[in-house]
Structures are given as C-alpha cells and as structure tokens.
Design a protein around this motif. Structure first.
Motif, short mmCIF file in Angstrom:
data_model
loop_
_atom_site.label_atom_id
_atom_site.label_comp_id
_atom_site.label_asym_id
_atom_site.label_seq_id
_atom_site.Cartn_x
_atom_site.Cartn_y
_atom_site.Cartn_z
N ILE A 73 -3.75 -27.30 -3.35
CA ILE A 73 -4.88 -26.46 -2.97
C ILE A 73 -5.93 -27.40 -2.43
N ARG A 74 -6.46 -27.07 -1.22
CA ARG A 74 -7.48 -27.95 -0.64
C ARG A 74 -8.38 -27.22 0.33
N GLU A 75 -9.50 -27.86 0.60
CA GLU A 75 -10.43 -27.36 1.59
C GLU A 75 -10.14 -28.02 2.93
N VAL A 76 -10.33 -27.25 3.99
CA VAL A 76 -10.22 -27.77 5.35
C VAL A 76 -11.57 -27.46 6.02
N PRO A 77 -12.53 -28.38 5.88
CA PRO A 77 -13.89 -28.11 6.38
C PRO A 77 -13.95 -27.82 7.87
N THR A 78 -13.09 -28.44 8.67
CA THR A 78 -13.13 -28.21 10.12
C THR A 78 -12.79 -26.77 10.47
N GLU A 79 -12.03 -26.10 9.61
CA GLU A 79 -11.65 -24.71 9.84
C GLU A 79 -12.43 -23.74 8.94
N GLN A 80 -13.28 -24.27 8.06
CA GLN A 80 -14.09 -23.48 7.12
C GLN A 80 -13.21 -22.61 6.22
N ILE A 81 -12.14 -23.23 5.66
CA ILE A 81 -11.21 -22.49 4.81
C ILE A 81 -10.82 -23.31 3.59
N PRO A 100 -11.38 -17.74 3.58
CA PRO A 100 -12.53 -18.22 4.35
C PRO A 100 -13.62 -18.73 3.41
N MET A 101 -14.27 -19.84 3.79
CA MET A 101 -15.31 -20.45 2.95
C MET A 101 -16.71 -19.98 3.30
N THR A 102 -16.92 -19.48 4.51
CA THR A 102 -18.26 -19.11 4.94
C THR A 102 -18.27 -17.67 5.43
N PRO A 103 -19.37 -16.96 5.18
CA PRO A 103 -19.42 -15.54 5.57
C PRO A 103 -19.49 -15.29 7.07
N ASP A 104 -19.82 -16.33 7.85
CA ASP A 104 -19.95 -16.13 9.30
C ASP A 104 -18.78 -16.72 10.08
N SER A 134 -14.92 -17.02 11.76
CA SER A 134 -14.05 -16.08 12.46
C SER A 134 -13.01 -15.46 11.52
N LEU A 135 -12.54 -16.23 10.54
CA LEU A 135 -11.56 -15.68 9.60
C LEU A 135 -12.19 -14.65 8.66
N MET A 136 -13.46 -14.84 8.31
CA MET A 136 -14.14 -13.84 7.48
C MET A 136 -14.32 -12.55 8.29
N ARG A 137 -14.65 -12.68 9.57
CA ARG A 137 -14.75 -11.48 10.41
C ARG A 137 -13.39 -10.77 10.53
N PHE A 138 -12.32 -11.56 10.67
CA PHE A 138 -10.96 -11.01 10.71
C PHE A 138 -10.67 -10.27 9.41
N GLU A 164 -12.81 -9.00 7.20
CA GLU A 164 -13.64 -7.80 7.08
C GLU A 164 -13.12 -6.67 7.96
N LYS A 165 -12.60 -7.01 9.12
CA LYS A 165 -12.11 -5.99 10.06
C LYS A 165 -10.73 -5.46 9.67
N ARG A 166 -9.82 -6.36 9.27
CA ARG A 166 -8.43 -5.97 9.05
C ARG A 166 -7.98 -6.00 7.60
N GLY A 167 -8.76 -6.63 6.74
CA GLY A 167 -8.38 -6.72 5.33
C GLY A 167 -7.40 -7.86 5.07
N GLU A 168 -7.02 -7.98 3.82
CA GLU A 168 -6.09 -9.03 3.42
C GLU A 168 -4.70 -8.75 3.99
N GLY A 169 -3.94 -9.82 4.19
CA GLY A 169 -2.57 -9.66 4.66
C GLY A 169 -2.15 -10.80 5.55
N MET A 170 -1.02 -10.60 6.19
CA MET A 170 -0.47 -11.66 7.03
C MET A 170 -1.43 -11.99 8.17
N HIS A 171 -1.64 -13.28 8.38
CA HIS A 171 -2.54 -13.72 9.44
C HIS A 171 -1.75 -14.32 10.61
N HIS A 172 -0.83 -15.25 10.31
CA HIS A 172 -0.05 -15.86 11.40
C HIS A 172 1.26 -16.44 10.88
N ILE A 173 2.13 -16.74 11.83
CA ILE A 173 3.37 -17.47 11.55
C ILE A 173 3.24 -18.82 12.24
#
Length: 137
Positions: free
Chosen positions: A33-41, A61-65, A67-71, A73-82
């Motif tokens: 388990i780790r943080e990736v600050p460049t991606e804010q995750i 997502p680590m920050t409320p602003d 792009s992944l937090m917006r994703f 909020e819009k689509r909910g939890e679930g598969m993001h990518h392969i």
C-alpha cells in the motif's frame, strides 16, 4: 506490443475498507500500500494468483479536486482501467499514434511501477486502457 494484463484497477472511496474486504472476505492480502503523490492517489496492489500473476489495483483519490475524485463522484466506485504491460513505452506511444489511436498522454507519465500512457475509451470500446513499461527493479 502487449506482454500481458498487468492489473485491473478499481476506484474506491476508502482504501482501508476496500483492502479489508479483499483480505478478510476473500483472503487476499495486499502486497503493498503506498501513496503516489504525482497522481494524487493511494493504491493497494493485491496478487491473488501469486507474485507473477496479474494484479488488482485499488485506487483511492487523495484530494477532493483531483480528476479521479471527479470520476468517482460522477460514476461511483468500480472498475477504472485495465493495464497492459509493454516492453518499450516510447515505441508503443509512437506506434499507437501512427495508427491513429487517441492517446491521453503525449509523453509517458511516471506511474506507480514505471512509465505509462493512457488510451482514450472512445477508441477502445469504452474501456480506459493503460500501457505500462515497468521499472527494472
């Protein structure tokens, strides 16, 4: 071009809760388990098939602003990518661009395990694809 499926990424609201489900319910311990600050995750990698098998990547997502937090909020939890592993990300990027594939990255980005690019879902039958060249460590 692609060697194998490296991981399937799942976007979650609370990483600890998601890890607890996989660990306590399915018996799959996180590898790391780790943080990736460049991606804010924050991410957790799980390898249900052992260290050489494809992984599950849980992403919080680590920050409320971000792009992944917006994703989320819009689509909910679930598969993001392969994610597909490749030998040479620079050559892969040039080859895909030459074939007219819509790529989201004009240069490879630093990812959790190496260098990566993302392909737009409009050109991949609705699935966000990550192409990853792993670090040599």
């Amino acid at each position: 071009m692609s060697r194998r499926i490296d991981h399937v990424a799942i976007l979650v609201r609370e990483l600890e809760q998601a890890v607890a489900f996989y660990r306590d319910t399915l018996g799959i311990e996180p590898d790391e388990i780790r943080e990736v600050p460049t991606e804010q995750i924050r991410i957790a990698f799980l390898s249900p098939g052992g260290p050489l098998a494809s992984k599950i990547e849980l992403i919080e997502p680590m920050t409320p602003d971000s792009s992944l937090m917006r994703f989320l909020e819009k689509r909910g939890e679930g598969m993001h990518h392969i994610c597909l592993e490749v030998d040479d990300i620079d050559a892969t990027l040039q080859e895909l661009k030459a074939k007219g594939v819509v790529v989201l990255d004009q240069q490879p980005r630093i990812a959790a395990e190496g260098r990566a690019i993302f392909l737009h879902p409009k050109g991949t039958n609705g699935v966000l694809l990550e192409m990853l060249q792993k670090d040599e460590h």
